[in-house]
Write an enzyme that holds these catalytic residues in place. Structure first.
Site, PDB file in Angstrom:
ATOM      1  N   CYS A  64      25.065  19.514   6.068  1.00 32.79           N
ATOM      2  CA  CYS A  64      25.621  20.061   4.816  1.00 32.79           C
ATOM      3  C   CYS A  64      25.643  18.969   3.744  1.00 32.79           C
ATOM      4  O   CYS A  64      26.490  18.074   3.776  1.00 32.79           O
ATOM      5  CB  CYS A  64      27.028  20.596   5.104  1.00 32.79           C
ATOM      6  SG  CYS A  64      27.981  21.040   3.650  1.00 32.79           S
ATOM      7  N   CYS A  87      28.897  18.461   1.880  1.00 34.08           N
ATOM      8  CA  CYS A  87      29.881  17.830   2.770  1.00 34.08           C
ATOM      9  C   CYS A  87      29.694  16.314   2.779  1.00 34.08           C
ATOM     10  O   CYS A  87      30.652  15.554   2.618  1.00 34.08           O
ATOM     11  CB  CYS A  87      29.725  18.345   4.200  1.00 34.08           C
ATOM     12  SG  CYS A  87      29.945  20.104   4.428  1.00 34.08           S
TER      13      CYS A  87
END
Length: 174
Positions: free
Chosen positions: A70, A73
């Site tokens: 991600c 993230c």
């Protein structure tokens, strides 16, 4: 005849969509709401030690769900690290729960070498009270009394230094 068949297909499609929408709402409804007691967080950390309510009792807890794949993230993790390093002596606890597949554990461990906050794999965490984690990154903030103060399901999902300062720093005051 064709009209009836078409009508049945349309009605079935509407029924399926309603069930899906209700299912999503029901899943989300199980997540906590801001201002209410936060569900407990328990996990086996990457170092093998347990993490539970006693580890963050009386502290402000930032609970972050992330994954190595991600990009948003990974982009927010340096801000989380800097904030944690700056405020941990003031009673800040931070745990990052990786939602990677168990076979990606080595990659999770490699990424986490750059950070000092605690981390666990999703498979080793008990966080059911936070709803089904289907969007990443997802962050919750719990105050010293165990009350949810930031529900990650609402608002901007990403974090940066300014948002952490605005949201979390006031909670660190005794």
């Amino acid at each position: 005849m064709v009209e009836r068949t078409f009508l049945r297909v349309v009605m079935k499609a509407i029924a399926v969509l309603l069930l899906l929408l209700l299912g999503c709402e029901a899943t989300h409804a199980r997540s906590p709401t801001e201002g209410s007691p936060a569900p407990p967080v328990e996990a086996k950390l990457l170092d093998g030690s347990p993490f539970g309510p006693a580890d963050y009792a009386g502290k402000v807890l930032v609970l972050n769900f992330w994954a190595t794949w991600c990009a948003p993230c990974r982009a927010e993790m340096p801000a989380l690290e800097a904030f944690y390093a700056k405020h941990r002596a003031e009673g800040l606890e931070l745990i990052a729960i990786s939602m990677d597949e168990p076979k990606e554990e080595a990659k999770v461990r490699e990424v986490m070498r750059a950070y000092t906050f605690r981390a666990a794999l999703g498979k080793d965490a008990k966080v059911k009270g936070y709803g089904r984690v289907w969007r990443l990154p997802l962050t919750f903030v719990i105050d010293r009394r165990g009350v949810l103060r930031k529900d990650g399901w609402y608002g901007d999902p990403g974090l940066d230094a300014a948002l952490l300062e605005k949201t979390v720093t006031p909670l660190l005051s005794p």
